[in-house]
Design a protein around this motif. Structure first.
Motif, PDB file in Angstrom:
ATOM      1  N   TRP A   1       0.799  -1.217   0.000  1.00  0.00           N
ATOM      2  CA  TRP A   1       0.000   0.000   0.000  1.00  0.00           C
ATOM      3  C   TRP A   1       0.834   1.271   0.000  1.00  0.00           C
TER       4      TRP A   1
ATOM      5  N   THR B   1      -0.667   3.752  -2.693  1.00  0.00           N
ATOM      6  CA  THR B   1      -2.087   4.092  -2.650  1.00  0.00           C
ATOM      7  C   THR B   1      -2.644   4.254  -1.249  1.00  0.00           C
TER       8      THR B   1
ATOM      9  N   ALA C   1      -8.446  11.320  -4.341  1.00  0.00           N
ATOM     10  CA  ALA C   1      -8.761   9.893  -4.491  1.00  0.00           C
ATOM     11  C   ALA C   1     -10.151   9.554  -3.967  1.00  0.00           C
TER      12      ALA C   1
END
Length: 161
Positions: A52, A55, A116
């Motif tokens: 991760w 992101t 996002a």
């Protein structure tokens, strides 16, 4: 009509707790979604979380934010006061509460989270750096105010000078 998507930048400081309280008292409504954004220094990234690094973690459901084992896996110890506030939001206000953890530069990652998750607003606390400290160290708040793609509200803790 679906609710709004509101973000709160949370570093567990008095300023970020004040921001969360402000969101509870005057902003969040039933059917809103609150995304609690926490950024850890990249040096704190453990090998199990490398997937991760770019992101951030998956969105963490409210029930898992209470699970010490789950949060320990992300390297985060959630403050009991913050958990109590999140309980209030989820149960009394019936707001969907999600967590999101990033690793890296807080300025960039908070702005990344805004885009996002298509946030309608971001609430964050202020640490109260002096003018000289902001110049030397940079201010996460100043950077986010300038670069975030949504309205940003900065809340100062009551003991802020």
């Amino acid at each position: 009509m679906a609710g709004r998507r509101i973000g709160v930048a949370m570093d567990f400081s008095e300023g970020s707790k004040a921001a969360l309280k402000w969101a509870i008292d005057g902003l969040l409504k039933k059917e809103d979604t609150l995304i609690v954004i926490h950024v850890k220094h990249r040096q704190a990234l453990e090998s199990r979380n490398l997937i991760w690094v770019d992101t951030g973690s998956p969105l963490i459901p409210f029930a898992e934010l209470h699970n010490a084992g789950v949060m320990h896996g992300y390297g985060v110890e959630i403050d009991p006061e913050v958990l109590g506030l999140l309980d209030t939001i989820a149960n009394q206000l019936q707001v969907t509460v999600l967590g999101k953890i990033y690793w890296g530069d807080a300025r960039e990652k908070v702005c990344e989270a805004v885009g996002a998750h298509e946030l309608d607003a971001l609430i964050m606390g202020s640490r109260g750096l002096s003018s000289i400290q902001r110049v030397l160290m940079g201010s996460v708040t100043s950077y986010v105010l300038e670069h975030a793609a949504c309205p940003v509200t900065v809340v100062k803790a009551k003991n802020h000078h």
